[in-house]
Write an enzyme that holds these catalytic residues in place. Structure first.
Site, PDB file in Angstrom:
ATOM      1  N   ASP A   1       8.083  16.352  10.701  1.00 43.48           N
ATOM      2  CA  ASP A   1       7.467  15.726   9.528  1.00 43.48           C
ATOM      3  C   ASP A   1       8.490  14.791   8.870  1.00 43.48           C
ATOM      4  O   ASP A   1       9.597  15.236   8.519  1.00 43.48           O
ATOM      5  CB  ASP A   1       7.081  16.883   8.592  1.00 43.48           C
ATOM      6  N   ILE A   2       8.138  13.523   8.673  1.00 41.74           N
ATOM      7  CA  ILE A   2       9.118  12.588   8.085  1.00 41.74           C
ATOM      8  C   ILE A   2       9.458  12.929   6.637  1.00 41.74           C
ATOM      9  O   ILE A   2      10.457  12.453   6.100  1.00 41.74           O
ATOM     10  CB  ILE A   2       8.670  11.106   8.187  1.00 41.74           C
TER      11      ILE A   2
ATOM     12  N   THR B   1       0.909  -2.978   5.573  1.00 40.13           N
ATOM     13  CA  THR B   1      -0.477  -3.431   5.769  1.00 40.13           C
ATOM     14  C   THR B   1      -0.829  -4.572   4.817  1.00 40.13           C
ATOM     15  O   THR B   1      -0.276  -4.659   3.711  1.00 40.13           O
ATOM     16  CB  THR B   1      -1.429  -2.237   5.526  1.00 40.13           C
ATOM     17  N   ASP B   2      -1.793  -5.387   5.219  1.00 40.98           N
ATOM     18  CA  ASP B   2      -2.277  -6.443   4.322  1.00 40.98           C
ATOM     19  C   ASP B   2      -3.027  -5.866   3.121  1.00 40.98           C
ATOM     20  O   ASP B   2      -3.279  -6.572   2.144  1.00 40.98           O
ATOM     21  CB  ASP B   2      -3.164  -7.445   5.077  1.00 40.98           C
ATOM     22  N   GLU B   3      -3.394  -4.560   3.200  1.00 41.06           N
ATOM     23  CA  GLU B   3      -4.147  -3.966   2.086  1.00 41.06           C
ATOM     24  C   GLU B   3      -3.327  -3.902   0.802  1.00 41.06           C
ATOM     25  O   GLU B   3      -3.885  -3.705  -0.280  1.00 41.06           O
ATOM     26  CB  GLU B   3      -4.646  -2.563   2.456  1.00 41.06           C
TER      27      GLU B   3
ATOM     28  N   TYR C   1      -4.857   4.922  -0.544  1.00 42.40           N
ATOM     29  CA  TYR C   1      -4.093   4.550   0.668  1.00 42.40           C
ATOM     30  C   TYR C   1      -3.271   3.294   0.411  1.00 42.40           C
ATOM     31  O   TYR C   1      -2.056   3.282   0.616  1.00 42.40           O
ATOM     32  CB  TYR C   1      -5.039   4.334   1.858  1.00 42.40           C
TER      33      TYR C   1
ATOM     34  N   LYS D   1       0.858   2.690   0.252  1.00 43.59           N
ATOM     35  CA  LYS D   1       1.603   1.758   1.123  1.00 43.59           C
ATOM     36  C   LYS D   1       2.370   0.734   0.275  1.00 43.59           C
ATOM     37  O   LYS D   1       3.500   0.368   0.606  1.00 43.59           O
ATOM     38  CB  LYS D   1       0.647   1.052   2.092  1.00 43.59           C
TER      39      LYS D   1
ATOM     40  N   ARG E   1     -12.903  -8.517   7.757  1.00 42.26           N
ATOM     41  CA  ARG E   1     -11.575  -8.078   8.160  1.00 42.26           C
ATOM     42  C   ARG E   1     -11.015  -9.098   9.152  1.00 42.26           C
ATOM     43  O   ARG E   1     -11.764  -9.772   9.854  1.00 42.26           O
ATOM     44  CB  ARG E   1     -11.626  -6.676   8.807  1.00 42.26           C
TER      45      ARG E   1
ATOM     46  N   ARG F   1     -18.384   2.168   0.555  1.00 42.83           N
ATOM     47  CA  ARG F   1     -17.104   2.833   0.259  1.00 42.83           C
ATOM     48  C   ARG F   1     -16.737   2.514  -1.194  1.00 42.83           C
ATOM     49  O   ARG F   1     -16.803   1.342  -1.588  1.00 42.83           O
ATOM     50  CB  ARG F   1     -16.051   2.269   1.220  1.00 42.83           C
TER      51      ARG F   1
END
Ligand code: NAD
Ligand code: DAU
Length: 339
Positions: free
Chosen positions: A59-60, A125-127, A153, A157, A217, A276
């Site tokens: 686990d990191i 991520t681009d998110e 999420y 990030k 997307r 969503r």
């Protein structure tokens, strides 16, 4: 060189392990993965027995484990793919996203500082940029676009990205970050749009499209993402962020219809379901920085990539049928039951 790849049993990590071993067989690879629901040793079958590849389960976010590993292995480069990656799961259970995506990144960077690692590369991520409106096709995410997140999420990030840049400035840790658009290709876990639609269409099951299917997307074939990460972690400038994407924007409904055409299945399988919460409208990457500095360009057209991906799922039924037969079978009912 010794390269530590975290999250290597996941979708992109497994493709990256194959990519690295094919393109840099002179290096040594250590893959660390906690094997959560998304991790799968079957995705590493092609590389597991190679003499310069080692897999370690761990686990990191477990500091003692990571410190011990770094003390023993002393990697030259760390590429961090390990993460909780599914937006829908972050809506129902955010906490594990904060632990793995933020604390895990910090634990890895502390070990990099302590053991003098030459490059810490964060797969982002681009998110982190939030979303763009549908009626402004002239707008794209650049590395200067402000961070503006929508889901737990993407917030986790973005938090990790900020920490990475803070470690670069405060501790002079040699870091790099890639922010990529949506990937697709082999080993993609069947909770995500493209593999979910392929595997359900093959079983003649309904295909749950959120809202009106208008969300856009920017799809990138996974091998193109791997080549970008490889370039940035080896040759990219320390302290820099590079956007990765290939001007391949598609509305979700068009992606689902393209899959149905490849499989020769009817569009009547499509079912529009409740959207969503917080659903980002459009992602679109401007990749001119990585192109200008490192000469990176995607090589796979969407039409070819989607055909190859569909064929991969047809040729590798055992891989995804094992997933669908396991713990995952309860997920679909829990996530989509009341939609
Ligand atoms: P994935 O969910 O398929 O794989 C994640 C992997 O990380 C799994 O093997 C899992 O077992 C492992 N993992 C999770 N928690 C861990 C922990 N605490 N310690 C060690 N390992 C752990 O994800 P993916 O789609 O391959 O994404 C990989 C990375 O790329 C993520 O950081 C994600 O944010 C980023 N990314 C994904 C996409 C995409 O389209 N999938 C696009 C841009 C960026
Ligand atoms: O942009 C990069 C991101 O792409 C990564 O950071 C994430 O880890 C990755 O999961 C992906 O996020 P998305 O939310 O864009 O991917 P997902 O496959 O979950 O959904 C793609 C689009 O399809 C999105 O607009 C939601 C929609 N969708 C998804 C599912 C699972 C549906 O319409 N129906 C579905 O059942």
């Amino acid at each position: 060189m010794k390269i530590l790849i975290t999250g290597g049993a996941g979708f992109i990590g497994a493709n990256f392990c194959e990519y690295e071993l094919a393109h840099h067989p002179e290096d040594t690879y250590l893959c660390v993965d906690a094997l959560t629901y998304a991790g799968n040793l079957a995705s590493l079958e092609k590389v597991l027995s190679l003499p310069n590849f080692t897999f370690v389960r761990g686990d990191i976010a477990d500091r003692a484990f990571i410190n011990d590993l770094f003390a023993r292995e002393k990697p030259d480069i760390v590429a961090n793919f390990a993460a909780e990656s599914h937006v829908d799961r972050s809506v129902t259970d955010p906490e594990v996203f904060l632990r793995t995506n933020i604390i895990g990144t910090q634990v890895l960077m502390d070990a990099c500082r302590q053991y003098g690692v030459g490059r810490f590369h964060q797969v982002s991520t681009d998110e982190v940029y939030g979303d763009l409106p549908l009626d402004r096709p002239d707008l794209f995410f650049t590395e200067q676009t402000p961070l503006h997140t929508s889901s737990p999420y993407s917030a986790s990030k973005a938090s990790a990205d900020l920490l990475v840049l803070a470690y670069a400035r405060t501790f002079k840790l040699p870091v790099s970050i890639t922010r990529c658009s949506n990937n697709y290709g082999p080993y993609h876990f069947p909770e995500k749009l493209i593999p979910l639609m392929i595997t359900r269409a093959l079983a003649d099951q309904s295909l749950p499209v959120y809202g009106k299917g208008e969300n856009v997307r920017d799809w990138l074939y996974v091998e193109d993402h791997c080549s970008a990460i490889d370039l940035v972690m080896r040759k990219g400038r320390a302290g820099e962020v590079y956007n990765v994407g290939g001007h391949n924007e598609r509305a979700n409904i068009d992606v689902v219809k393209a899959i149905l055409r490849e499989l020769d299945k009817p569009e009547t399988l499509i079912t529009f379901v409740t959207d969503r919460p917080g659903h980002d409208m459009r992602y679109a990457i401007d990749p001119s920085k990585i192109n200008a500095e490192l000469g990176w360009l995607p090589t796979t057209r969407f039409e070819d990539g989607i055909r190859h991906t569909v064929q991969w799922y047809l040729d590798n039924r055992k891989w995804w049928e094992n997933i669908l037969a396991g713990e995952y079978q309860h997920y679909y009912t829990a996530m989509y039951g009341n939609r």
